[in-house]
Design an enzyme around this catalytic site. Sequence first.
Site, short mmCIF file in Angstrom:
data_model
loop_
_atom_site.label_atom_id
_atom_site.label_comp_id
_atom_site.label_asym_id
_atom_site.label_seq_id
_atom_site.Cartn_x
_atom_site.Cartn_y
_atom_site.Cartn_z
N SER A 65 0.87 -1.16 0.00
CA SER A 65 0.00 0.00 0.00
C SER A 65 0.92 1.22 0.00
CB SER A 65 -0.86 -0.04 1.26
OG SER A 65 -1.63 1.13 1.36
N LYS A 100 -1.10 -1.10 -4.50
CA LYS A 100 -2.27 -0.27 -4.17
C LYS A 100 -1.75 1.13 -3.90
CE LYS A 100 -4.69 0.05 0.22
NZ LYS A 100 -5.49 -0.72 1.19
N LYS A 131 -2.86 5.06 -2.55
CA LYS A 131 -3.88 5.89 -1.91
C LYS A 131 -4.17 7.04 -2.85
CE LYS A 131 -4.01 3.81 2.20
NZ LYS A 131 -5.24 3.26 2.79
N ASP A 161 -7.10 3.15 -3.28
CA ASP A 161 -7.87 3.23 -2.02
C ASP A 161 -8.09 4.70 -1.70
OD1 ASP A 161 -8.98 2.99 0.46
OD2 ASP A 161 -7.24 2.08 1.44
N GLU A 197 -11.11 0.90 -3.73
CA GLU A 197 -11.41 0.63 -2.32
C GLU A 197 -12.02 1.86 -1.65
OE1 GLU A 197 -8.00 -0.86 -0.21
OE2 GLU A 197 -9.01 -0.78 1.73
N ASP A 218 -13.90 -1.27 2.94
CA ASP A 218 -12.99 -1.38 4.09
C ASP A 218 -13.72 -0.75 5.28
OD1 ASP A 218 -11.04 -0.90 6.04
OD2 ASP A 218 -9.54 -0.10 4.67
N LYS A 230 -10.08 -6.55 8.02
CA LYS A 230 -9.07 -6.19 9.02
C LYS A 230 -9.63 -6.66 10.35
CE LYS A 230 -7.51 -2.01 6.66
NZ LYS A 230 -7.67 -0.54 6.59
N GLY A 259 -3.99 -3.62 5.92
CA GLY A 259 -2.98 -3.29 6.93
C GLY A 259 -3.31 -1.99 7.65
MG MG Z 1 -8.42 0.86 3.04
#
Ligand code: MG
Length: 368
Positions: A135, A161, A163, A188, A213, A238, A262, A290
Amino acid sequence: MKIREVTLREVRMKLVTPFETSAERTVERRIVLTEVVTDNAVGWGECVAGEHPFYSPETTDTAWLVMRDFLWPMLKGKEIAGAADVWGLLDHVRGHNMAKAALEAAIWDAEAKQKGVPLAKLMGGTREEISSGVSIGIKESLDELAAEVRKELAAGYQRIKIKIKPGKDVPQVKRLRDEFPGIKLMVDANSAYRMEDWPLLKQLESFYLMMIEQPLGWDDLYAHVELQKKLDTPICLDECIHTEEQARAAIALGACKIINIKMGRVGGHTVARRIHDLCQQNGMPVWCGGMLESGIGRAHNIALSTLPNFTLPGDVAASRRYWDEDIIEPEVIVSAQGTIRVPTGPGIGFEPRRERIEKLTVRKERLV
Ligand code: MG
Protein backbone atom coordinates in the site's frame (compact mmCIF):
# COMPACT_ATOMS: atom_id res chain seq x y z
CA MET A 1 -8.51 -22.14 29.77
CA LYS A 2 -8.53 -19.44 32.40
CA ILE A 3 -7.82 -15.79 31.61
CA ARG A 4 -5.56 -14.57 34.42
CA GLU A 5 -4.01 -11.19 33.69
CA VAL A 6 -3.13 -8.70 31.01
CA THR A 7 -0.42 -6.09 30.64
CA LEU A 8 -1.13 -3.11 28.41
CA ARG A 9 1.85 -1.29 26.96
CA GLU A 10 1.91 1.75 24.74
CA VAL A 11 4.92 1.72 22.45
CA ARG A 12 6.00 4.55 20.19
CA MET A 13 7.43 3.56 16.84
CA LYS A 14 8.63 5.93 14.15
CA LEU A 15 7.83 4.88 10.57
CA VAL A 16 10.71 4.55 8.11
CA THR A 17 8.81 7.03 5.88
CA PRO A 18 5.67 9.00 6.76
CA PHE A 19 2.46 7.45 5.38
CA GLU A 20 -0.20 9.68 3.87
CA THR A 21 -3.82 8.84 3.06
CA SER A 22 -6.72 11.11 2.09
CA ALA A 23 -7.52 11.33 5.81
CA GLU A 24 -4.19 11.78 7.60
CA ARG A 25 -0.40 11.70 7.55
CA THR A 26 1.30 9.39 10.04
CA VAL A 27 4.91 9.86 11.13
CA GLU A 28 5.04 7.98 14.40
CA ARG A 29 2.71 5.26 15.64
CA ARG A 30 1.37 5.01 19.17
CA ILE A 31 0.56 1.32 19.45
CA VAL A 32 -1.02 -0.48 22.39
CA LEU A 33 0.28 -4.02 22.85
CA THR A 34 -1.60 -6.56 24.94
CA GLU A 35 0.12 -9.42 26.75
CA VAL A 36 -2.44 -11.84 28.16
CA VAL A 37 -1.57 -14.59 30.64
CA THR A 38 -3.73 -17.72 30.69
CA ASP A 39 -3.22 -20.96 32.69
CA ASN A 40 0.13 -21.80 31.21
CA ALA A 41 0.62 -19.60 28.20
CA VAL A 42 1.23 -15.99 27.31
CA GLY A 43 -0.33 -14.47 24.21
CA TRP A 44 0.28 -11.17 22.45
CA GLY A 45 -2.05 -8.86 20.59
CA GLU A 46 -1.93 -5.38 19.11
CA CYS A 47 -4.47 -2.60 18.98
CA VAL A 48 -4.66 -1.06 15.51
CA ALA A 49 -6.49 2.11 16.57
CA GLY A 50 -4.88 5.24 15.19
CA GLU A 51 -3.58 8.24 17.07
CA HIS A 52 -6.56 10.26 15.81
CA PRO A 53 -10.18 9.29 15.08
CA PHE A 54 -9.69 9.84 11.33
CA TYR A 55 -9.97 6.23 10.12
CA SER A 56 -12.47 5.02 12.69
CA PRO A 57 -13.95 6.57 15.85
CA GLU A 58 -11.40 4.73 18.02
CA THR A 59 -7.99 6.06 19.01
CA THR A 60 -4.99 4.77 20.94
CA ASP A 61 -6.31 6.50 24.06
CA THR A 62 -9.94 5.42 23.80
CA ALA A 63 -8.82 1.84 23.26
CA TRP A 64 -6.63 1.91 26.38
CA LEU A 65 -9.44 3.27 28.50
CA VAL A 66 -12.07 0.86 27.17
CA MET A 67 -9.79 -2.15 27.58
CA ARG A 68 -8.88 -1.20 31.14
CA ASP A 69 -12.25 -0.01 32.44
CA PHE A 70 -14.79 -2.10 30.52
CA LEU A 71 -13.41 -5.04 28.56
CA TRP A 72 -10.87 -6.43 30.99
CA PRO A 73 -13.39 -6.64 33.86
CA MET A 74 -15.55 -8.82 31.55
CA LEU A 75 -12.67 -11.21 30.89
CA LYS A 76 -10.62 -11.43 34.06
CA GLY A 77 -10.70 -14.76 35.82
CA LYS A 78 -13.07 -16.23 33.21
CA GLU A 79 -12.86 -19.91 32.41
CA ILE A 80 -13.39 -20.37 28.66
CA ALA A 81 -13.30 -23.31 26.24
CA GLY A 82 -11.21 -21.29 23.80
CA ALA A 83 -10.54 -17.89 22.27
CA ALA A 84 -13.64 -18.24 20.09
CA ASP A 85 -15.69 -17.57 23.27
CA VAL A 86 -14.15 -14.13 23.91
CA TRP A 87 -16.28 -12.20 21.41
CA GLY A 88 -19.46 -13.31 23.18
CA LEU A 89 -18.11 -12.22 26.59
CA LEU A 90 -17.52 -8.70 25.26
CA ASP A 91 -20.86 -8.44 23.52
CA HIS A 92 -22.34 -6.01 26.07
CA VAL A 93 -19.92 -3.28 24.95
CA ARG A 94 -21.05 -1.65 21.73
CA GLY A 95 -18.40 -0.82 19.16
CA HIS A 96 -14.78 -0.37 20.28
CA ASN A 97 -13.84 -3.22 17.97
CA MET A 98 -10.15 -2.40 17.89
CA ALA A 99 -9.95 -2.53 21.67
CA LYS A 100 -11.84 -5.83 21.68
CA ALA A 101 -9.63 -7.29 18.96
CA ALA A 102 -6.43 -6.40 20.82
CA LEU A 103 -7.47 -8.55 23.79
CA GLU A 104 -9.17 -11.25 21.74
CA ALA A 105 -6.21 -11.78 19.44
CA ALA A 106 -3.82 -12.17 22.38
CA ILE A 107 -6.08 -14.92 23.75
CA TRP A 108 -6.05 -16.67 20.36
CA ASP A 109 -2.25 -16.58 20.45
CA ALA A 110 -2.27 -17.95 24.01
CA GLU A 111 -4.66 -20.77 23.10
CA ALA A 112 -2.52 -21.78 20.12
CA LYS A 113 0.58 -21.74 22.31
CA GLN A 114 -1.16 -23.78 25.00
CA LYS A 115 -2.08 -26.37 22.36
CA GLY A 116 1.37 -26.20 20.73
CA VAL A 117 -0.04 -25.40 17.28
CA PRO A 118 0.42 -22.46 14.89
CA LEU A 119 -2.32 -19.85 15.20
CA ALA A 120 -3.01 -20.21 11.47
CA LYS A 121 -3.81 -23.91 11.95
CA LEU A 122 -5.95 -23.27 15.04
CA MET A 123 -8.08 -20.84 13.01
CA GLY A 124 -8.48 -23.28 10.13
CA GLY A 125 -5.91 -21.75 7.78
CA THR A 126 -4.87 -23.79 4.77
CA ARG A 127 -1.97 -21.85 3.27
CA GLU A 128 1.77 -22.35 3.82
CA GLU A 129 2.54 -18.98 2.31
CA ILE A 130 0.53 -15.87 1.62
CA SER A 131 0.67 -13.40 -1.27
CA SER A 132 1.96 -9.98 -0.40
CA GLY A 133 1.07 -6.60 -1.85
CA VAL A 134 1.99 -3.06 -0.88
CA SER A 135 0.00 0.00 0.00
CA ILE A 136 1.67 3.20 -1.16
CA GLY A 137 0.75 6.50 0.44
CA ILE A 138 -0.01 9.73 -1.41
CA LYS A 139 3.15 11.24 -2.93
CA GLU A 140 4.01 14.81 -3.86
CA SER A 141 4.89 14.11 -7.48
CA LEU A 142 4.13 11.54 -10.19
CA ASP A 143 7.85 10.79 -10.53
CA GLU A 144 8.14 10.04 -6.85
CA LEU A 145 5.13 7.73 -7.02
CA ALA A 146 6.42 5.88 -10.09
CA ALA A 147 9.84 5.46 -8.48
CA GLU A 148 8.25 3.95 -5.40
CA VAL A 149 6.20 1.51 -7.50
CA ARG A 150 9.31 0.51 -9.46
CA LYS A 151 11.11 -0.22 -6.20
CA GLU A 152 8.30 -2.34 -4.77
CA LEU A 153 7.86 -4.34 -7.96
CA ALA A 154 11.59 -5.03 -8.02
CA ALA A 155 11.26 -6.30 -4.43
CA GLY A 156 8.73 -8.85 -5.70
CA TYR A 157 5.40 -7.51 -4.43
CA GLN A 158 2.46 -9.02 -6.30
CA ARG A 159 0.09 -6.09 -6.33
CA ILE A 160 0.31 -2.34 -5.98
CA LYS A 161 -2.27 -0.27 -4.17
CA ILE A 162 -2.02 3.50 -4.15
CA LYS A 163 -3.88 5.89 -1.91
CA ILE A 164 -5.83 8.54 -3.80
CA LYS A 165 -7.76 11.71 -3.00
CA PRO A 166 -9.38 14.44 -5.11
CA GLY A 167 -6.65 16.04 -7.21
CA LYS A 168 -4.37 13.03 -6.78
CA ASP A 169 -6.24 10.35 -8.67
CA VAL A 170 -6.61 10.05 -12.47
CA PRO A 171 -3.15 11.45 -13.40
CA GLN A 172 -1.55 9.15 -10.79
CA VAL A 173 -3.28 6.04 -12.10
CA LYS A 174 -2.65 7.02 -15.74
CA ARG A 175 1.05 7.50 -15.09
CA LEU A 176 1.34 4.10 -13.46
CA ARG A 177 -0.63 2.35 -16.21
CA ASP A 178 1.52 3.96 -18.90
CA GLU A 179 4.68 2.68 -17.26
CA PHE A 180 3.41 -0.63 -15.84
CA PRO A 181 0.62 -1.88 -18.14
CA GLY A 182 0.54 -5.43 -16.78
CA ILE A 183 0.63 -5.06 -13.02
CA LYS A 184 -2.14 -5.77 -10.54
CA LEU A 185 -3.11 -2.23 -9.61
CA MET A 186 -5.80 -0.84 -7.31
CA VAL A 187 -6.63 2.40 -5.52
CA ASP A 188 -7.87 3.23 -2.02
CA ALA A 189 -9.68 6.51 -1.40
CA ASN A 190 -10.41 6.15 2.33
CA SER A 191 -13.82 7.80 1.80
CA ALA A 192 -12.47 10.93 0.09
CA TYR A 193 -15.19 11.16 -2.58
CA ARG A 194 -18.90 11.91 -2.72
CA MET A 195 -21.58 10.36 -4.88
CA GLU A 196 -21.52 13.34 -7.25
CA ASP A 197 -17.88 12.53 -8.04
CA TRP A 198 -18.95 9.34 -9.80
CA PRO A 199 -18.02 10.54 -13.31
CA LEU A 200 -14.45 10.99 -12.10
CA LEU A 201 -14.42 7.52 -10.58
CA LYS A 202 -15.86 6.27 -13.89
CA GLN A 203 -12.79 7.68 -15.65
CA LEU A 204 -10.65 5.34 -13.60
CA GLU A 205 -12.34 2.41 -15.31
CA SER A 206 -10.24 2.80 -18.45
CA PHE A 207 -7.17 1.76 -16.41
CA TYR A 208 -8.58 -1.70 -15.61
CA LEU A 209 -8.01 -1.52 -11.87
CA MET A 210 -8.50 -4.64 -9.75
CA MET A 211 -10.82 -2.63 -7.55
CA ILE A 212 -11.57 0.80 -6.10
CA GLU A 213 -11.41 0.63 -2.32
CA GLN A 214 -13.78 2.61 -0.10
CA PRO A 215 -14.47 5.56 -2.41
CA LEU A 216 -17.45 7.01 -0.47
CA GLY A 217 -18.58 7.69 3.10
CA TRP A 218 -16.97 5.60 5.83
CA ASP A 219 -20.37 4.44 7.10
CA ASP A 220 -22.49 4.81 3.96
CA LEU A 221 -23.44 1.46 2.48
CA TYR A 222 -26.29 2.87 0.45
CA ALA A 223 -24.10 5.27 -1.54
CA HIS A 224 -21.81 2.38 -2.45
CA VAL A 225 -24.80 0.36 -3.68
CA GLU A 226 -25.68 3.23 -6.01
CA LEU A 227 -22.08 3.71 -7.13
CA GLN A 228 -21.47 0.02 -7.80
CA LYS A 229 -24.46 0.08 -10.18
CA LYS A 230 -22.64 2.72 -12.23
CA LEU A 231 -19.22 1.03 -12.25
CA ASP A 232 -17.95 -2.21 -13.77
CA THR A 233 -14.80 -2.05 -11.65
CA PRO A 234 -15.40 -3.87 -8.37
CA ILE A 235 -15.81 -1.69 -5.30
CA CYS A 236 -13.99 -3.07 -2.28
CA LEU A 237 -15.26 -2.00 1.12
CA ASP A 238 -12.99 -1.38 4.09
CA GLU A 239 -14.18 1.30 6.57
CA CYS A 240 -17.88 0.47 6.02
CA ILE A 241 -17.60 -3.13 7.18
CA HIS A 242 -17.18 -3.10 10.95
CA THR A 243 -19.59 -5.90 11.83
CA GLU A 244 -20.69 -9.24 10.44
CA GLU A 245 -24.16 -7.72 9.95
CA GLN A 246 -22.77 -4.94 7.76
CA ALA A 247 -20.90 -7.51 5.67
CA ARG A 248 -24.15 -9.42 5.21
CA ALA A 249 -25.98 -6.24 4.21
CA ALA A 250 -23.23 -5.16 1.81
CA ILE A 251 -23.34 -8.53 0.07
CA ALA A 252 -27.14 -8.67 -0.10
CA LEU A 253 -27.49 -5.09 -1.35
CA GLY A 254 -24.61 -5.24 -3.85
CA ALA A 255 -22.61 -2.46 -2.18
CA CYS A 256 -19.31 -4.11 -3.18
CA LYS A 257 -17.78 -7.10 -4.94
CA ILE A 258 -14.78 -7.52 -2.64
CA ILE A 259 -14.21 -7.01 1.10
CA ASN A 260 -10.99 -5.98 2.80
CA ILE A 261 -10.97 -7.77 6.15
CA LYS A 262 -9.07 -6.19 9.02
CA MET A 263 -9.49 -8.08 12.23
CA GLY A 264 -9.05 -4.94 14.32
CA ARG A 265 -11.88 -3.17 12.52
CA VAL A 266 -14.31 -6.04 13.11
CA GLY A 267 -13.44 -6.92 16.71
CA GLY A 268 -10.98 -9.81 16.36
CA HIS A 269 -10.30 -13.10 14.66
CA THR A 270 -13.68 -14.64 15.45
CA VAL A 271 -15.73 -12.07 13.55
CA ALA A 272 -13.04 -11.75 10.86
CA ARG A 273 -13.40 -15.47 10.27
CA ARG A 274 -17.21 -15.26 10.19
CA ILE A 275 -17.04 -12.48 7.58
CA HIS A 276 -14.54 -14.57 5.64
CA ASP A 277 -16.93 -17.54 5.69
CA LEU A 278 -19.90 -15.40 4.71
CA CYS A 279 -18.01 -13.96 1.73
CA GLN A 280 -16.84 -17.42 0.72
CA GLN A 281 -20.41 -18.74 0.75
CA ASN A 282 -21.40 -15.84 -1.49
CA GLY A 283 -18.52 -16.19 -3.93
CA MET A 284 -16.95 -12.90 -2.87
CA PRO A 285 -13.13 -12.80 -2.55
CA VAL A 286 -11.46 -11.13 0.44
CA TRP A 287 -8.00 -9.88 1.30
CA CYS A 288 -6.31 -8.66 4.46
CA GLY A 289 -5.73 -4.93 4.91
CA GLY A 290 -2.98 -3.29 6.93
CA MET A 291 -3.02 -0.67 9.68
CA LEU A 292 0.69 0.22 9.94
CA GLU A 293 1.09 -2.58 12.46
CA SER A 294 4.16 -3.57 14.40
CA GLY A 295 5.36 -7.13 13.97
CA ILE A 296 2.80 -8.45 16.43
CA GLY A 297 -0.23 -7.20 14.52
CA ARG A 298 1.51 -8.20 11.29
CA ALA A 299 1.93 -11.76 12.60
CA HIS A 300 -1.79 -11.95 13.39
CA ASN A 301 -2.56 -10.72 9.86
CA ILE A 302 -0.39 -13.46 8.40
CA ALA A 303 -2.30 -16.12 10.35
CA LEU A 304 -5.67 -14.68 9.30
CA SER A 305 -4.58 -14.52 5.65
CA THR A 306 -4.11 -18.30 5.55
CA LEU A 307 -7.90 -18.87 5.50
CA PRO A 308 -8.93 -20.25 2.10
CA ASN A 309 -11.00 -17.32 0.77
CA PHE A 310 -8.12 -14.82 1.14
CA THR A 311 -7.53 -15.26 -2.59
CA LEU A 312 -6.27 -11.76 -3.39
CA PRO A 313 -2.86 -10.40 -2.29
CA GLY A 314 -3.23 -8.26 0.85
CA ASP A 315 -1.42 -5.32 2.43
CA VAL A 316 0.69 -7.53 4.70
CA ALA A 317 4.26 -6.65 3.74
CA ALA A 318 7.78 -6.91 5.14
CA SER A 319 8.67 -5.33 8.50
CA ARG A 320 11.41 -3.31 6.78
CA ARG A 321 8.92 -1.31 4.72
CA TYR A 322 7.71 0.23 7.99
CA TRP A 323 10.34 -0.08 10.69
CA ASP A 324 14.11 0.18 10.97
CA GLU A 325 13.85 -2.46 13.64
CA ASP A 326 10.73 -4.50 14.38
CA ILE A 327 9.68 -5.79 17.80
CA ILE A 328 9.49 -9.46 16.80
CA GLU A 329 12.07 -12.12 16.07
CA PRO A 330 12.52 -12.95 13.25
CA GLU A 331 11.11 -9.96 11.43
CA VAL A 332 8.59 -10.49 8.61
CA ILE A 333 10.32 -10.96 5.28
CA VAL A 334 8.93 -11.19 1.77
CA SER A 335 10.40 -13.48 -0.89
CA ALA A 336 11.49 -12.35 -4.35
CA GLN A 337 8.19 -13.86 -5.57
CA GLY A 338 6.20 -11.60 -3.24
CA THR A 339 5.20 -14.24 -0.71
CA ILE A 340 5.48 -14.58 3.07
CA ARG A 341 6.11 -18.02 4.60
CA VAL A 342 3.61 -18.79 7.33
CA PRO A 343 5.53 -19.65 10.50
CA THR A 344 5.20 -23.20 11.78
CA GLY A 345 5.93 -22.56 15.47
CA PRO A 346 3.17 -22.37 18.09
CA GLY A 347 0.94 -19.30 18.30
CA ILE A 348 1.75 -16.34 16.08
CA GLY A 349 5.11 -18.00 15.42
CA PHE A 350 7.21 -14.88 15.96
CA GLU A 351 8.84 -14.09 19.31
CA PRO A 352 8.18 -10.64 20.81
CA ARG A 353 11.52 -8.95 21.60
CA ARG A 354 10.92 -8.00 25.21
CA GLU A 355 13.96 -5.78 25.64
CA ARG A 356 13.14 -3.77 22.56
CA ILE A 357 9.48 -3.52 23.57
CA GLU A 358 10.44 -2.26 27.04
CA LYS A 359 12.72 0.33 25.48
CA LEU A 360 9.90 1.67 23.30
CA THR A 361 7.28 1.57 26.06
CA VAL A 362 5.98 4.93 27.29
CA ARG A 363 3.23 3.62 29.58
CA LYS A 364 2.39 0.29 31.04
CA GLU A 365 -0.38 -1.09 33.19
CA ARG A 366 -0.76 -4.61 34.58
CA LEU A 367 -4.36 -5.66 35.19
CA VAL A 368 -5.21 -8.68 37.32
MG1 MG B 1 -8.42 0.86 3.04
